[in-house]
Design an enzyme around this catalytic site. Structure first.
Site, mmCIF file in Angstrom:
data_model
loop_
_atom_site.group_PDB
_atom_site.id
_atom_site.type_symbol
_atom_site.label_atom_id
_atom_site.label_comp_id
_atom_site.label_asym_id
_atom_site.label_seq_id
_atom_site.Cartn_x
_atom_site.Cartn_y
_atom_site.Cartn_z
ATOM 1 N N TYR A 146 0.839 -1.206 0.000
ATOM 2 C CA TYR A 146 0.000 0.000 0.000
ATOM 3 C C TYR A 146 0.875 1.257 0.000
ATOM 4 O O TYR A 146 0.739 2.124 -0.865
ATOM 5 C CB TYR A 146 -0.905 -0.040 1.228
ATOM 6 C CG TYR A 146 -1.887 1.100 1.335
ATOM 7 C CD1 TYR A 146 -3.006 1.166 0.512
ATOM 8 C CD2 TYR A 146 -1.712 2.120 2.275
ATOM 9 C CE1 TYR A 146 -3.928 2.208 0.616
ATOM 10 C CE2 TYR A 146 -2.624 3.161 2.390
ATOM 11 C CZ TYR A 146 -3.730 3.198 1.557
ATOM 12 O OH TYR A 146 -4.633 4.233 1.676
ATOM 13 N N ASP A 147 1.795 1.319 0.974
ATOM 14 C CA ASP A 147 2.609 2.541 1.139
ATOM 15 C C ASP A 147 3.458 2.825 -0.097
ATOM 16 O O ASP A 147 3.469 3.940 -0.622
ATOM 17 C CB ASP A 147 3.546 2.405 2.349
ATOM 18 C CG ASP A 147 2.807 2.158 3.656
ATOM 19 O OD1 ASP A 147 1.587 1.925 3.618
ATOM 20 O OD2 ASP A 147 3.461 2.189 4.716
ATOM 21 N N VAL A 188 -10.156 1.003 12.443
ATOM 22 C CA VAL A 188 -10.399 1.085 13.882
ATOM 23 C C VAL A 188 -11.772 1.668 14.231
ATOM 24 O O VAL A 188 -12.458 1.141 15.119
ATOM 25 C CB VAL A 188 -9.243 1.835 14.585
ATOM 26 C CG1 VAL A 188 -9.211 3.316 14.237
ATOM 27 C CG2 VAL A 188 -9.286 1.640 16.064
ATOM 28 N N VAL A 189 -12.194 2.714 13.543
ATOM 29 C CA VAL A 189 -13.461 3.351 13.940
ATOM 30 C C VAL A 189 -14.634 2.398 13.705
ATOM 31 O O VAL A 189 -15.473 2.187 14.595
ATOM 32 C CB VAL A 189 -13.672 4.691 13.190
ATOM 33 C CG1 VAL A 189 -15.033 5.280 13.523
ATOM 34 C CG2 VAL A 189 -12.569 5.686 13.559
ATOM 35 N N PHE A 192 -14.466 -0.632 16.247
ATOM 36 C CA PHE A 192 -14.876 -0.290 17.616
ATOM 37 C C PHE A 192 -16.397 -0.086 17.694
ATOM 38 O O PHE A 192 -17.047 -0.547 18.632
ATOM 39 C CB PHE A 192 -14.160 0.984 18.099
ATOM 40 C CG PHE A 192 -12.708 0.785 18.488
ATOM 41 C CD1 PHE A 192 -12.083 -0.449 18.354
ATOM 42 C CD2 PHE A 192 -11.966 1.846 19.006
ATOM 43 C CE1 PHE A 192 -10.741 -0.619 18.709
ATOM 44 C CE2 PHE A 192 -10.622 1.683 19.370
ATOM 45 C CZ PHE A 192 -10.011 0.449 19.214
ATOM 46 N N ARG A 212 -3.819 8.454 16.321
ATOM 47 C CA ARG A 212 -4.207 8.817 14.963
ATOM 48 C C ARG A 212 -4.995 10.117 15.051
ATOM 49 O O ARG A 212 -5.446 10.515 16.116
ATOM 50 C CB ARG A 212 -5.102 7.736 14.330
ATOM 51 C CG ARG A 212 -4.429 6.382 14.112
ATOM 52 C CD ARG A 212 -3.368 6.441 13.033
ATOM 53 N NE ARG A 212 -2.846 5.118 12.693
ATOM 54 C CZ ARG A 212 -1.854 4.507 13.349
ATOM 55 N NH1 ARG A 212 -1.265 5.091 14.390
ATOM 56 N NH2 ARG A 212 -1.429 3.321 12.953
#
Ligand code: NAD
Ligand code: UDP
Length: 318
Positions: A146-147, A188-189, A192, A212
């Site tokens: 990806y990077d 993550v959002v 969670f 982040r």
């Protein structure tokens, strides 16, 4: 504002679907191109009946012959779970996809915007990150597809600009969240919120002290549209993101609180090369685009939680 024909690659994804909606609302004709790898037709279902909207299932690693005025190149899975599933395809999507879309922009003499990423900074040694920082990326790790794919895409954008005078715009997008994220996206959002709504353990990777900076999707889309509208001499790269830093522990507590959840926090191993901190310096976006995020994390989380409540209720998974 005059109506344009605009191509959005990755338009059925999370950010792409909001961008398509915004461009339609602004009176443009939108061609959404997506291979539906990490995006879904469901995100664009409300747009399919719009007269000015067209969806085409297509993989950007293959050439595309269409007639448009502007291109937003968003096609690429953004979640580590998705981009690490088939890393070779991820690199191809960024690199071959950029070559194909830049070739298209060159033939059409149109403007093209690249959805680049804060990942070009890797695990940054400079904090907050300014556009002049060259980054700290492990070229052989699991995030490299990806990077490095995105870094190579930036190189291609600037070489097409210098060599062929293609009118480019490069946005470096930092963590963005909001409605239309896939419930199994893995970021993550969404993780969670889905876990908290189901009263399941909320999984923090590592000790939760990594940070982040989370930008609400409407603010991000506004930044992208403003960047596209700049004069040709503005090429970027421009950081777009919310400079307010949050640790994963703080995020977990905020989500559990807002969901009124009974979930407990559990610690899981930190994935390889997980950056410790990431925070955009947005002085350039403020100056050049007169842009800054307007949505506070609490407010953005409330809207995102409301979206997931509806989605999980509808699918009966909640
Ligand atoms: P997403 O995974 O929801 O959307 C990406 C879309 O691209 C999906 O609909 C997917 O099906 C499509 N796609 C993938 N490979 C393709 C291919 N070969 N051909 C055609 N379509 C393809 O991700 P997102 O969060 O909406 O991200 C959109 C863009 O913004 C990506 O380029 C991503 O790298 C960039 N970005 C996002 C974030 C973020 O926090 N959301 C941060 C930095 C950069
Ligand atoms: N993360 C976490 N629990 C999860 C998913 C992610 O603690 O269920 C962590 C992850 O290790 C990283 C941060 O949250 O430190 C942000 O992860 P994400 O995949 O959303 O974005 P990125 O790492 O690409 O910034």
């Amino acid at each position: 504002m005059s109506s344009k024909r605009i191509l959005v690659t990755g338009g059925a994804g999370f950010i792409g679907s909001h961008l398509c909606e915004r461009l339609l609302a602004d009176g443009h004709e939108v061609l959404c191109v997506d291979n539906c790898f990490s995006g879904r037709r469901a995100t664009i279902a409300p747009l399919l009946s719009a007269r000015n909207f067209e969806f085409m299932r297509h993989d950007v690693t293959f050439p595309l012959y269409v007639e448009v005025d502007e291109i937003y190149n968003l096609a690429c899975p953004a979640s580590p779970k998705h981009y690490q599933f088939d890393p070779v395809q991820t690199t191809k999507t960024s690199v071959h996809g950029a070559i194909n879309m830049l070739g298209l922009a060159k033939r059409l003499r149109g403007k093209i915007l690249q959805a680049s990423t804060s990942e070009v900074y890797g695990d940054p040694a400079v904090h907050p990150q300014t556009e002049s920082y060259w980054g700290n990326v492990n070229p052989i790790g699991r995030r490299a597809c990806y990077d490095e794919g995105k870094r190579c895409a930036e190189t291609l954008f600037f070489d097409y600009h210098r060599q062929h005078r293609v009118r480019i715009k490069v946005a470096r997008i930092f963590n963005t969240y909001g409605p239309n994220m896939h419930p199994d996206d893995g970021r993550v959002v969404s993780n969670f919120i889905v876990q908290a709504l189901r009263n399941e353990p909320v999984t923090i990777y590592g000790d939760g002290r990594q940070c982040r900076s989370f930008c609400y999707v409407d603010d991000m889309v506004d930044g992208l549209v403003r960047l596209m509208a700049t004069p040709d001499e503005v090429t970027g790269p421009v950081n777009l993101g919310n400079p307010v830093e949050t640790s994963m522990l703080e995020l977990a507590e905020a989500v559990i609180g807002q969901c009124r959840s009974k979930s407990q926090i559990v610690l899981r191993p930190l994935p390889e090369d997980d950056p410790r901190r990431r925070q955009p310096d947005i002085a350039c976006a403020r100056r050049v685009l007169a842009w800054a995020p307007r949505t506070a994390l609490d407010e953005g989380l409330a809207r995102t939680i409301a979206y997931f409540r509806r989605t999980l209720d509808q699918t009966g998974v909640g």
